[in-house]
Design a protein around this motif. Structure first.
Motif, PDB file in Angstrom:
ATOM      1  N   GLU A   1      -6.677   7.464  10.752  1.00  0.00           N
ATOM      2  CA  GLU A   1      -5.261   7.589  11.129  1.00  0.00           C
ATOM      3  C   GLU A   1      -4.357   6.994  10.041  1.00  0.00           C
ATOM      4  OE1 GLU A   1      -4.195   5.677  14.863  1.00  0.00           O
ATOM      5  OE2 GLU A   1      -2.066   5.889  14.360  1.00  0.00           O
ATOM      6  N   PHE A   2      -4.831   5.946   9.383  1.00  0.00           N
ATOM      7  CA  PHE A   2      -4.023   5.291   8.356  1.00  0.00           C
ATOM      8  C   PHE A   2      -3.706   6.276   7.225  1.00  0.00           C
ATOM      9  CE2 PHE A   2      -3.566   2.850   4.403  1.00  0.00           C
ATOM     10  CZ  PHE A   2      -2.525   2.006   4.756  1.00  0.00           C
ATOM     11  N   LYS A   3      -4.735   6.964   6.730  1.00  0.00           N
ATOM     12  CA  LYS A   3      -4.519   7.911   5.626  1.00  0.00           C
ATOM     13  C   LYS A   3      -3.672   9.096   6.089  1.00  0.00           C
ATOM     14  CE  LYS A   3      -6.604  10.471   1.872  1.00  0.00           C
ATOM     15  NZ  LYS A   3      -5.927  11.737   2.111  1.00  0.00           N
ATOM     16  N   ARG A   4      -3.935   9.545   7.323  1.00  0.00           N
ATOM     17  CA  ARG A   4      -3.122  10.657   7.852  1.00  0.00           C
ATOM     18  C   ARG A   4      -1.640  10.297   7.810  1.00  0.00           C
ATOM     19  NH1 ARG A   4      -6.806  11.649  11.847  1.00  0.00           N
ATOM     20  NH2 ARG A   4      -5.662  10.422  13.385  1.00  0.00           N
ATOM     21  N   ARG A   5      -1.344   9.086   8.218  1.00  0.00           N
ATOM     22  CA  ARG A   5       0.068   8.666   8.238  1.00  0.00           C
ATOM     23  C   ARG A   5       0.617   8.509   6.810  1.00  0.00           C
ATOM     24  NH1 ARG A   5       1.995   8.119  13.085  1.00  0.00           N
ATOM     25  NH2 ARG A   5       0.607   7.632  14.828  1.00  0.00           N
TER      26      ARG A   5
ATOM     27  N   TYR B   1       0.835  -1.217   0.000  1.00  0.00           N
ATOM     28  CA  TYR B   1       0.000   0.000   0.000  1.00  0.00           C
ATOM     29  C   TYR B   1       0.862   1.255   0.000  1.00  0.00           C
ATOM     30  CZ  TYR B   1      -3.589  -3.384   1.557  1.00  0.00           C
ATOM     31  OH  TYR B   1      -4.424  -4.466   1.664  1.00  0.00           O
ATOM     32  N   VAL B   2       1.886   1.273   0.852  1.00  0.00           N
ATOM     33  CA  VAL B   2       2.717   2.487   0.947  1.00  0.00           C
ATOM     34  C   VAL B   2       3.486   2.703  -0.350  1.00  0.00           C
ATOM     35  CG1 VAL B   2       4.669   3.572   2.133  1.00  0.00           C
ATOM     36  CG2 VAL B   2       2.901   2.435   3.462  1.00  0.00           C
ATOM     37  N   THR B   3       4.015   1.629  -0.917  1.00  0.00           N
ATOM     38  CA  THR B   3       4.758   1.767  -2.181  1.00  0.00           C
ATOM     39  C   THR B   3       3.868   2.375  -3.254  1.00  0.00           C
ATOM     40  OG1 THR B   3       6.079  -0.169  -1.627  1.00  0.00           O
ATOM     41  CG2 THR B   3       6.114   0.522  -3.919  1.00  0.00           C
ATOM     42  N   MET B   4       2.640   1.860  -3.351  1.00  0.00           N
ATOM     43  CA  MET B   4       1.736   2.389  -4.379  1.00  0.00           C
ATOM     44  C   MET B   4       1.418   3.858  -4.109  1.00  0.00           C
ATOM     45  SD  MET B   4      -2.053   1.184  -5.591  1.00  0.00           S
ATOM     46  CE  MET B   4      -2.978   1.911  -4.247  1.00  0.00           C
TER      47      MET B   4
ATOM     48  N   LEU C   1       6.619   2.470  11.061  1.00  0.00           N
ATOM     49  CA  LEU C   1       6.477   1.615  12.238  1.00  0.00           C
ATOM     50  C   LEU C   1       5.153   1.905  12.957  1.00  0.00           C
ATOM     51  CD1 LEU C   1       7.931  -0.544  13.933  1.00  0.00           C
ATOM     52  CD2 LEU C   1       8.850   1.303  15.354  1.00  0.00           C
ATOM     53  N   ALA C   2       4.848   3.201  13.091  1.00  0.00           N
ATOM     54  CA  ALA C   2       3.601   3.569  13.777  1.00  0.00           C
ATOM     55  C   ALA C   2       2.390   3.021  13.008  1.00  0.00           C
ATOM     56  CB  ALA C   2       3.513   5.079  13.912  1.00  0.00           C
ATOM     57  N   THR C   3       2.471   3.065  11.673  1.00  0.00           N
ATOM     58  CA  THR C   3       1.353   2.554  10.858  1.00  0.00           C
ATOM     59  C   THR C   3       1.249   1.038  11.023  1.00  0.00           C
ATOM     60  OG1 THR C   3       2.016   4.244   9.280  1.00  0.00           O
ATOM     61  CG2 THR C   3       0.308   2.732   8.558  1.00  0.00           C
ATOM     62  N   TYR C   4       2.415   0.407  11.028  1.00  0.00           N
ATOM     63  CA  TYR C   4       2.432  -1.052  11.186  1.00  0.00           C
ATOM     64  C   TYR C   4       1.844  -1.471  12.531  1.00  0.00           C
ATOM     65  CZ  TYR C   4       4.253  -5.817  11.408  1.00  0.00           C
ATOM     66  OH  TYR C   4       4.353  -7.176  11.505  1.00  0.00           O
TER      67      TYR C   4
ATOM     68  N   GLU D   1      -7.588  10.010  -3.713  1.00  0.00           N
ATOM     69  CA  GLU D   1      -8.904   9.343  -3.609  1.00  0.00           C
ATOM     70  C   GLU D   1      -8.867   7.989  -4.318  1.00  0.00           C
ATOM     71  OE1 GLU D   1     -12.407  11.349  -5.165  1.00  0.00           O
ATOM     72  OE2 GLU D   1     -11.974  12.982  -3.738  1.00  0.00           O
ATOM     73  N   PHE D   2      -8.278   8.001  -5.510  1.00  0.00           N
ATOM     74  CA  PHE D   2      -8.154   6.766  -6.290  1.00  0.00           C
ATOM     75  C   PHE D   2      -7.373   5.711  -5.497  1.00  0.00           C
ATOM     76  CE2 PHE D   2      -5.120   4.471  -9.157  1.00  0.00           C
ATOM     77  CZ  PHE D   2      -6.021   3.595  -9.743  1.00  0.00           C
ATOM     78  N   ASP D   3      -6.239   6.116  -4.969  1.00  0.00           N
ATOM     79  CA  ASP D   3      -5.397   5.169  -4.236  1.00  0.00           C
ATOM     80  C   ASP D   3      -6.099   4.630  -2.993  1.00  0.00           C
ATOM     81  OD1 ASP D   3      -3.386   5.641  -6.093  1.00  0.00           O
ATOM     82  OD2 ASP D   3      -1.827   5.518  -4.568  1.00  0.00           O
ATOM     83  N   MET D   4      -6.779   5.513  -2.268  1.00  0.00           N
ATOM     84  CA  MET D   4      -7.460   5.048  -1.056  1.00  0.00           C
ATOM     85  C   MET D   4      -8.564   4.059  -1.406  1.00  0.00           C
ATOM     86  SD  MET D   4      -5.887   5.838   1.583  1.00  0.00           S
ATOM     87  CE  MET D   4      -7.005   5.015   2.715  1.00  0.00           C
ATOM     88  N   HIS D   5      -9.273   4.335  -2.501  1.00  0.00           N
ATOM     89  CA  HIS D   5     -10.320   3.399  -2.928  1.00  0.00           C
ATOM     90  C   HIS D   5      -9.700   2.027  -3.234  1.00  0.00           C
ATOM     91  CE1 HIS D   5     -13.810   1.751  -5.018  1.00  0.00           C
ATOM     92  NE2 HIS D   5     -12.994   1.419  -5.990  1.00  0.00           N
ATOM     93  N   VAL D   6      -8.596   2.063  -3.979  1.00  0.00           N
ATOM     94  CA  VAL D   6      -7.926   0.809  -4.356  1.00  0.00           C
ATOM     95  C   VAL D   6      -7.420   0.079  -3.105  1.00  0.00           C
ATOM     96  CG1 VAL D   6      -5.895  -0.145  -5.555  1.00  0.00           C
ATOM     97  CG2 VAL D   6      -7.319   1.550  -6.696  1.00  0.00           C
ATOM     98  N   ILE D   7      -6.845   0.830  -2.173  1.00  0.00           N
ATOM     99  CA  ILE D   7      -6.304   0.208  -0.955  1.00  0.00           C
ATOM    100  C   ILE D   7      -7.438  -0.420  -0.129  1.00  0.00           C
ATOM    101  CG2 ILE D   7      -5.244   0.726   1.295  1.00  0.00           C
ATOM    102  CD1 ILE D   7      -3.395   2.721  -0.180  1.00  0.00           C
ATOM    103  N   ILE D   8      -8.515   0.321   0.039  1.00  0.00           N
ATOM    104  CA  ILE D   8      -9.619  -0.189   0.868  1.00  0.00           C
ATOM    105  C   ILE D   8     -10.216  -1.462   0.242  1.00  0.00           C
ATOM    106  CG2 ILE D   8     -12.005   0.320   1.606  1.00  0.00           C
ATOM    107  CD1 ILE D   8     -10.964   3.241   2.149  1.00  0.00           C
TER     108      ILE D   8
END
Ligand SMILES: [Fe+2]
Ligand SMILES: [Fe+2]
Length: 405
Positions: free
Chosen positions: A337-341, A287-290, A381-384, A310-317
């Protein structure tokens, strides 16, 4: 494979410009060679004896990778004598799906391609070319890995081996179609050269399973999302390749389903605490790489009328929801929090890229990078460590390949 998967590493270590030069193999086309060192391409150019036209292609640690694995361990995993969990009838059913070859006649070009390419100019043209190159490399990476697995597993498990070979057929078709797209821009990727020149990343089989499953499913969601968006907003349909994405993405979906079946046949990769940690790790990496890659290329997504984030978040979700059916744990990507990070990581990555663009000497650049890399690592790390979602398939016996629309 349809997407770019790389373990997240922030620095553009290989930001060398590669020369582009004519090559008789492609007639009037310019052949693009990407290499991790400018030296090898320069040598190759000299060998060809042709005058080099300079254009930069950046290869970074976020570019699509080529993978290799421990083939002996793979053979042991698919040996029906050793592994009693292998449900051969399920694999035979999948093999029939692949043999049907739904897309045999799908990838046929027409004159619209060249006409559309000629109309794309300005900065969007360069970005389009980059999109085609990266996609072609990612598809080709899948082709190489699946082809080798098909070859190596022939004796141990001919059914699984044949599926791999048929998947490599699909990926070769995808890569070839994208490479023909490049010809509309008078370019061609030298795939033979890529095969030899690129570095291969080694992953143990279980990591190949997690990584390729995610790559296929995220590829499916990327293609189908672009396809649906352009169907609703045809004014952004600036190049016909996107019209092919609807059937194309079903190939990726089938590839993902096959990896899902492979994982179910290896429950040791799904049912313990280590599997949960690795599942989350691979989700995070992909997800982060994309997200970082796409945020560096917003002009492309805006060019086809999409909002990149928006596109990326849709794909990730969507990918995460699909993945939760098989992985024993996934990230809580729907938590704000995930998107914020992720957005914070984009900011840091932009600062890192800016350091690379300065005229400082390498030592100064590296010193400037240290705090940024530390900040990026701490975000990762915090996201993980965000509370995960426990997931996974309860019923391992039930499996039916199906089309998802
Ligand atoms: Fe593909
Ligand atoms: Fe694929």
């Amino acid at each position: 494979m349809a997407t770019e998967m790389a373990l997240v590493k922030p620095i553009s270590k290989f930001s060398t410009s590669s020369p582009i030069f004519s090559n008789s193999r492609y007639g009037k086309f310019t052949t693009v060679r990407m290499s991790s060192t400018s030296q090898s391409t320069a040598k190759a150019a000299a060998k060809g004896g042709k005058k080099a036209a300079k254009t930069a292609i950046k290869e970074t640690l976020l570019t699509p990778r080529f993978y290799t694995t421990d083939f002996d361990e793979m053979e042991a995993l698919f040996n029906t004598e050793i592994n009693k969990n292998l449900n051969q009838s399920e694999f035979e059913a999948l093999l029939q799906e692949f043999k049907t070859d739904y897309n045999q006649t799908h990838f046929v070009r027409n004159k619209e391609f060249k006409e559309a390419a000629d109309k794309i100019d300005g900065p969007l043209r360069q970005i389009f070319v980059e999109f085609l190159e990266r996609s072609c490399t990612a598809e080709f990476s899948g082709f190489l890995l699946y082809k080798e697995l098909g070859r190596r597993l022939k004796k141990t498990n001919p059914v699984v081996a044949e599926i791999f070979s048929l998947m490599s057929r699909d990926e070769a078709r995808h890569a070839g179609f994208l490479n023909k797209g490049l010809s509309d821009f008078n370019l061609a990727l030298d795939l033979g050269f890529l095969t030899k020149a690129r570095k291969y990343t080694f992953f143990k089989p279980k990591f190949i399973f997690y990584a390729t499953y995610l790559s296929e499913k995220i590829g499916y969601w990327r293609y189908i999302t672009i396809y649906r968006h352009l169907k609703e907003n045809p004014e952004f349909q600036c190049y016909p390749i996107f019209k092919y994405f609807e059937n194309w993405c079903q190939d990726e979906n089938r590839h993902g389903d096959f990896f899902s079946a492979l994982l179910k046949a290896q429950p040791q990769f799904l049912n313990d605490w280590k599997a949960k940690l690795w599942s989350r790790f691979f989700c995070l990496s992909v997800y982060v790489t994309m997200y970082l890659n796409d945020c560096q290329r917003t002009a492309f997504y805006e060019g086809i009328g999409l909002d990149t984030k928006e596109f990326d978040m849709h794909v990730i979700i969507e990918t995460n929801r699909t993945t939760a059916r098989i992985f024993p744990a996934v990230l809580d990507v729907e938590n704000p929090e995930f998107k914020r990070r992720l957005d914070k990581m984009v900011e840091i990555n932009e600062q890192l890229l800016a350091v690379g663009e300065t005229s400082d000497i390498p030592l100064v650049k590296n010193l400037k990078r240290i705090p940024l890399i530390a900040a990026l690592a701490s975000e990762l790390l915090a996201t993980y460590l965000m509370p995960p979602i426990e997931s996974g398939s309860v019923d391992f016996a039930e499996f039916e390949p199906q089309l998802v629309y």
